[in-house]
Design a protein around this motif. Structure first.
Motif, PDB file in Angstrom:
ATOM      1  N   ARG A 313      52.037  93.522  75.332  1.00 15.10           N
ATOM      2  CA  ARG A 313      51.426  92.237  74.992  1.00 15.10           C
ATOM      3  C   ARG A 313      50.855  91.568  76.243  1.00 15.10           C
ATOM      4  O   ARG A 313      51.337  91.790  77.355  1.00 15.10           O
ATOM      5  N   PRO A 314      49.837  90.719  76.071  1.00 13.23           N
ATOM      6  CA  PRO A 314      49.253  90.018  77.228  1.00 13.23           C
ATOM      7  C   PRO A 314      50.291  89.111  77.886  1.00 13.23           C
ATOM      8  O   PRO A 314      51.181  88.584  77.227  1.00 13.23           O
ATOM      9  N   LEU A 315      50.167  88.936  79.187  1.00 13.98           N
ATOM     10  CA  LEU A 315      51.088  88.081  79.936  1.00 13.98           C
ATOM     11  C   LEU A 315      50.307  87.332  81.002  1.00 13.98           C
ATOM     12  O   LEU A 315      49.594  87.946  81.798  1.00 13.98           O
ATOM     13  N   ASP A 316      50.437  86.008  80.998  1.00 16.65           N
ATOM     14  CA  ASP A 316      49.753  85.158  81.980  1.00 16.65           C
ATOM     15  C   ASP A 316      50.738  84.680  83.029  1.00 16.65           C
ATOM     16  O   ASP A 316      51.824  84.192  82.690  1.00 16.65           O
ATOM     17  N   TYR A 317      50.340  84.799  84.286  1.00 15.22           N
ATOM     18  CA  TYR A 317      51.181  84.316  85.378  1.00 15.22           C
ATOM     19  C   TYR A 317      50.884  82.845  85.640  1.00 15.22           C
ATOM     20  O   TYR A 317      49.729  82.460  85.896  1.00 15.22           O
ATOM     21  N   THR A 318      51.914  81.998  85.564  1.00 12.16           N
ATOM     22  CA  THR A 318      51.802  80.591  85.935  1.00 12.16           C
ATOM     23  C   THR A 318      53.088  80.170  86.630  1.00 12.16           C
ATOM     24  O   THR A 318      54.150  80.787  86.425  1.00 12.16           O
ATOM     25  N   ASP A 319      53.024  79.109  87.400  1.00 13.05           N
ATOM     26  CA  ASP A 319      54.240  78.613  88.047  1.00 13.05           C
ATOM     27  C   ASP A 319      55.226  78.079  87.015  1.00 13.05           C
ATOM     28  O   ASP A 319      56.449  78.220  87.180  1.00 13.05           O
ATOM     29  N   ASP A 320      54.719  77.457  85.941  1.00 14.36           N
ATOM     30  CA  ASP A 320      55.617  76.960  84.895  1.00 14.36           C
ATOM     31  C   ASP A 320      56.393  78.105  84.252  1.00 14.36           C
ATOM     32  O   ASP A 320      57.602  77.987  83.987  1.00 14.36           O
ATOM     33  N   ALA A 321      55.694  79.220  84.001  1.00 14.73           N
ATOM     34  CA  ALA A 321      56.370  80.373  83.409  1.00 14.73           C
ATOM     35  C   ALA A 321      57.427  80.924  84.359  1.00 14.73           C
ATOM     36  O   ALA A 321      58.522  81.325  83.926  1.00 14.73           O
ATOM     37  N   MET A 322      57.114  80.945  85.655  1.00 15.68           N
ATOM     38  CA  MET A 322      58.081  81.452  86.626  1.00 15.68           C
ATOM     39  C   MET A 322      59.290  80.521  86.746  1.00 15.68           C
ATOM     40  O   MET A 322      60.428  80.978  86.879  1.00 15.68           O
ATOM     41  N   LYS A 323      59.060  79.220  86.684  1.00 18.46           N
ATOM     42  CA  LYS A 323      60.181  78.276  86.735  1.00 18.46           C
ATOM     43  C   LYS A 323      61.088  78.459  85.527  1.00 18.46           C
ATOM     44  O   LYS A 323      62.322  78.414  85.637  1.00 18.46           O
ATOM     45  N   GLY A 324      60.478  78.674  84.362  1.00 17.93           N
ATOM     46  CA  GLY A 324      61.272  78.925  83.162  1.00 17.93           C
ATOM     47  C   GLY A 324      62.077  80.204  83.277  1.00 17.93           C
ATOM     48  O   GLY A 324      63.250  80.260  82.888  1.00 17.93           O
ATOM     49  N   ALA A 325      61.459  81.245  83.836  1.00 18.09           N
ATOM     50  CA  ALA A 325      62.156  82.518  84.019  1.00 18.09           C
ATOM     51  C   ALA A 325      63.309  82.367  84.996  1.00 18.09           C
ATOM     52  O   ALA A 325      64.386  82.954  84.803  1.00 18.09           O
ATOM     53  N   GLU A 326      63.106  81.587  86.057  1.00 12.61           N
ATOM     54  CA  GLU A 326      64.168  81.361  87.042  1.00 12.61           C
ATOM     55  C   GLU A 326      65.369  80.694  86.385  1.00 12.61           C
ATOM     56  O   GLU A 326      66.525  81.094  86.594  1.00 12.61           O
ATOM     57  N   GLY A 327      65.108  79.678  85.557  1.00 12.36           N
ATOM     58  CA  GLY A 327      66.200  78.986  84.880  1.00 12.36           C
ATOM     59  C   GLY A 327      66.940  79.881  83.899  1.00 12.36           C
ATOM     60  O   GLY A 327      68.171  79.882  83.834  1.00 12.36           O
ATOM     61  N   SER A 328      66.190  80.668  83.136  1.00  8.37           N
ATOM     62  CA  SER A 328      66.807  81.565  82.152  1.00  8.37           C
ATOM     63  C   SER A 328      67.622  82.648  82.831  1.00  8.37           C
ATOM     64  O   SER A 328      68.741  82.984  82.394  1.00  8.37           O
ATOM     65  N   ALA A 329      67.088  83.210  83.903  1.00  8.70           N
ATOM     66  CA  ALA A 329      67.824  84.236  84.641  1.00  8.70           C
ATOM     67  C   ALA A 329      69.103  83.644  85.231  1.00  8.70           C
ATOM     68  O   ALA A 329      70.164  84.293  85.221  1.00  8.70           O
ATOM     69  N   LYS A 330      69.021  82.428  85.720  1.00  9.75           N
ATOM     70  CA  LYS A 330      70.187  81.789  86.325  1.00  9.75           C
ATOM     71  C   LYS A 330      71.293  81.578  85.288  1.00  9.75           C
ATOM     72  O   LYS A 330      72.482  81.718  85.596  1.00  9.75           O
ATOM     73  N   ARG A 331      70.906  81.251  84.047  1.00  9.34           N
ATOM     74  CA  ARG A 331      71.920  81.051  83.002  1.00  9.34           C
ATOM     75  C   ARG A 331      72.663  82.365  82.717  1.00  9.34           C
ATOM     76  O   ARG A 331      73.880  82.371  82.528  1.00  9.34           O
ATOM     77  N   LEU A 332      71.915  83.460  82.683  1.00  8.17           N
ATOM     78  CA  LEU A 332      72.573  84.753  82.471  1.00  8.17           C
ATOM     79  C   LEU A 332      73.481  85.112  83.644  1.00  8.17           C
ATOM     80  O   LEU A 332      74.585  85.633  83.455  1.00  8.17           O
ATOM     81  N   GLU A 333      73.020  84.825  84.846  1.00  6.18           N
ATOM     82  CA  GLU A 333      73.845  85.139  86.017  1.00  6.18           C
ATOM     83  C   GLU A 333      75.072  84.246  86.078  1.00  6.18           C
ATOM     84  O   GLU A 333      76.143  84.679  86.535  1.00  6.18           O
ATOM     85  N   ASN A 334      74.956  83.024  85.614  1.00  2.00           N
ATOM     86  CA  ASN A 334      76.102  82.116  85.627  1.00  2.00           C
ATOM     87  C   ASN A 334      77.239  82.676  84.769  1.00  2.00           C
ATOM     88  O   ASN A 334      78.419  82.570  85.126  1.00  2.00           O
ATOM     89  N   THR A 335      76.875  83.282  83.638  1.00  6.13           N
ATOM     90  CA  THR A 335      77.904  83.908  82.796  1.00  6.13           C
ATOM     91  C   THR A 335      78.573  85.050  83.541  1.00  6.13           C
ATOM     92  O   THR A 335      79.796  85.240  83.453  1.00  6.13           O
ATOM     93  N   LEU A 336      77.787  85.816  84.296  1.00  9.99           N
ATOM     94  CA  LEU A 336      78.354  86.895  85.095  1.00  9.99           C
ATOM     95  C   LEU A 336      79.319  86.329  86.137  1.00  9.99           C
ATOM     96  O   LEU A 336      80.390  86.897  86.385  1.00  9.99           O
TER      97      LEU A 336
END
Length: 486
Positions: A313-336
């Motif tokens: 699927r198409p994927l657009d790079y934006t800073d907002d998308a990266m900030k969202g990814a950072e937050g989501s990844a951090k939530r998964l790591e917090n569980t770890l």
């Protein structure tokens, strides 16, 4: 583990097909690597990360994977840009090969089983080309050797090309060309007078052959390296969608003409990374380097950004998308982090009660959902939804007094799913027993100071640990710790 039922979308058949390797339990996989004429950008890494994801999932599913990713160090671009830089081509390409490998390491992408350089396979390429000439499928022209596409009846099927409607001419000398240009393509290019002059002082620019001094065409390189390292038939060939034509189309024609065998069983193509609605590329000048991204975000956030959208699927790079990814990844790591802390914590609960049974049941459900999504053509977006759901039930369970045996089971499942996505591979480096014992000793000392209401001394211990990269978290009756990534 018995290999699971994976379905992959195959570009050749334009359908999702159950994956069945040629040899049960073993996978021979080739992923197109970089042309080393500049630093790789984050658009390149969508293809590299997607190939790594496929490899990770195949291994999670029980397959023994041999993966090869080439390095194109001789082609039109490397010759052109090394001249512009006034650098010997070998020095020029070695510099950008190092940059590519550094990028893989920085992005936590595992190295392939082999990363062959095209220039290491020139003798095999000459032998391959001569065999095509002997079969009558290639011919010698004034500027090199060309493959006669009329000698391969299936030419263009991978891209859905209608040869009757294509704009054709006698031959095409360029490595890359328009989708409508179905033309005989170069297998060997005779050196120009300028290249011959350069080659007198530069090894690695021209080689002797039965057809004169020159160098291979781009397309022959991958066919020769795959055959040498993986055999006549590959299980999977992966690469960016822009390679369907002409590169992969030409690989099929020359390889199957030579061997008489199916070249690739499954063709996997990855969509481009877009920026402001356009393909990210060096030629358009709209690319972002991986160093720029890693200066602002973690490698895990970057990987999560890609995993959050299906590879087709198409994927657009934006800073907002990266900030969202950072937050989501951090939530998964917090569980770890919470699981790690619970494993190190005191044994307060040894029972298998309703909350433990509920956790184990839900962890198993979300594991099954995760696997079903990944087996559906690597649907990493849906798999991440299941992983977040699992994270939530684990977090809820850990608010009480956890059973360490149950925690270990949940930890093993959660960690294995993260591993299958390639997430959180580098987490502050493991700690040996002596280090752990010293940290626990200092935590106990701090807690003793707190009991004695010597808060100044307690804060000094905490601050010293923080300086050393150890973060503490106090909860009711206990203190957990983690070593932060540097």
């Amino acid at each position: 583990m018995t290999p699971a039922h994976l379905e992959l979308y195959d570009t050749m058949t334009r359908s999702k097909r159950p994956f069945e390797p040629l040899e049960p339990g073993k996978v021979k996989m080739y992923a197109c690597g970089p042309t080393v004429y500049g630093d790789p950008h984050i658009g390149n890494f969508r293809s590299f990360i997607s190939a790594d994801l496929l490899r990770c999932w195949l291994e999670y599913s029980g397959y023994d994977v041999t993966m090869v990713m080439n390095v194109t160090d001789i082609d039109d671009k490397t010759i052109r840009d090394s001249a512009k830089a006034s650098e010997p081509i070998k020095q020029f390409t070695q510099k950008y090969t190092r940059s590519f490998l550094r990028g893989l390491d920085a992005m936590n992408i595992r190295r392939a089983t082999a990363n062959p350089r095209a220039t290491e396979y020139i003798p095999q390429m000459i032998t391959f080309i001569q065999a095509l000439i002997d079969k009558g499928a290639a011919y010698v022209a004034e500027d090199g050797v060309y493959f006669d596409i009329d000698k391969y009846p299936g030419y263009g099927h991978l891209s859905g090309m209608d040869l009757a409607q294509a704009q054709t001419t006698e031959r095409m000398a360029k490595d890359e060309y328009d989708k409508e240009a179905a033309q005989d393509f170069a297998l060997w290019k005779k050196s120009t007078s300028e290249e011959l002059k350069r080659s007198e002082a530069e090894p690695g620019l021209a080689w002797d052959s039965p057809w004169g001094m020159g160098r291979p065409g781009w397309h022959i390189e991958c066919s020769v390296m795959t055959r040498d390292l993986l055999g006549d038939t590959l299980d999977i060939h992966a690469g960016g969608e822009d390679l369907v034509f002409p590169h992969h189309t030409n690989e099929i024609a020359q390889s199957e003409t030579l061997t008489g065998k199916q070249f690739v069983r499954y063709w996997v193509h990855i969509r481009h990374l877009m920026i402001n609605g356009k393909k990210m590329s060096k030629s358009l000048g709209n690319y972002v380097s991986f160093d720029e991204v890693l200066a602002k975000y973690s490698a895990d956030a970057f990987r999560y950004f890609y995993l959050g959208t299906h590879y087709r699927r198409p994927l657009d790079y934006t800073d907002d998308a990266m900030k969202g990814a950072e937050g989501s990844a951090k939530r998964l790591e917090n569980t770890l982090d919470l699981l790690d802390a619970a494993v190190k914590g005191a044994d307060e609960n040894l029972d298998l009660g309703p909350s433990e049974r509920k956790l184990l049941k839900e962890v198993e459900k979300y594991r099954a959902d995760f696997e079903a999504a990944m087996n559906d053509d690597l649907d990493s977006h849906t798999a991440l939804d299941s992983l977040h759901a699992m994270s939530g039930v684990i977090n809820e369970y850990l608010t009480g007094a956890p059973n360490k045996g149950v925690v270990l089971k949940a930890h093993m499942t959660y960690r294995s799913l993260l591993d299958s996505l390639g997430l959180f591979k580098k987490r502050g480096g493991g700690t040996d027993k002596l280090t752990e014992d010293l940290i626990i000793f200092l935590i106990d000392l701090r807690n003793q100071f707190r009991k004695e209401k010597n808060y100044k001394a307690a804060d000094e211990v905490r601050n010293k640990l923080t300086t050393l990269g150890v973060t503490l978290a106090d909860s009711a009756g206990s203190t957990t710790w983690k070593i932060e990534k540097k």
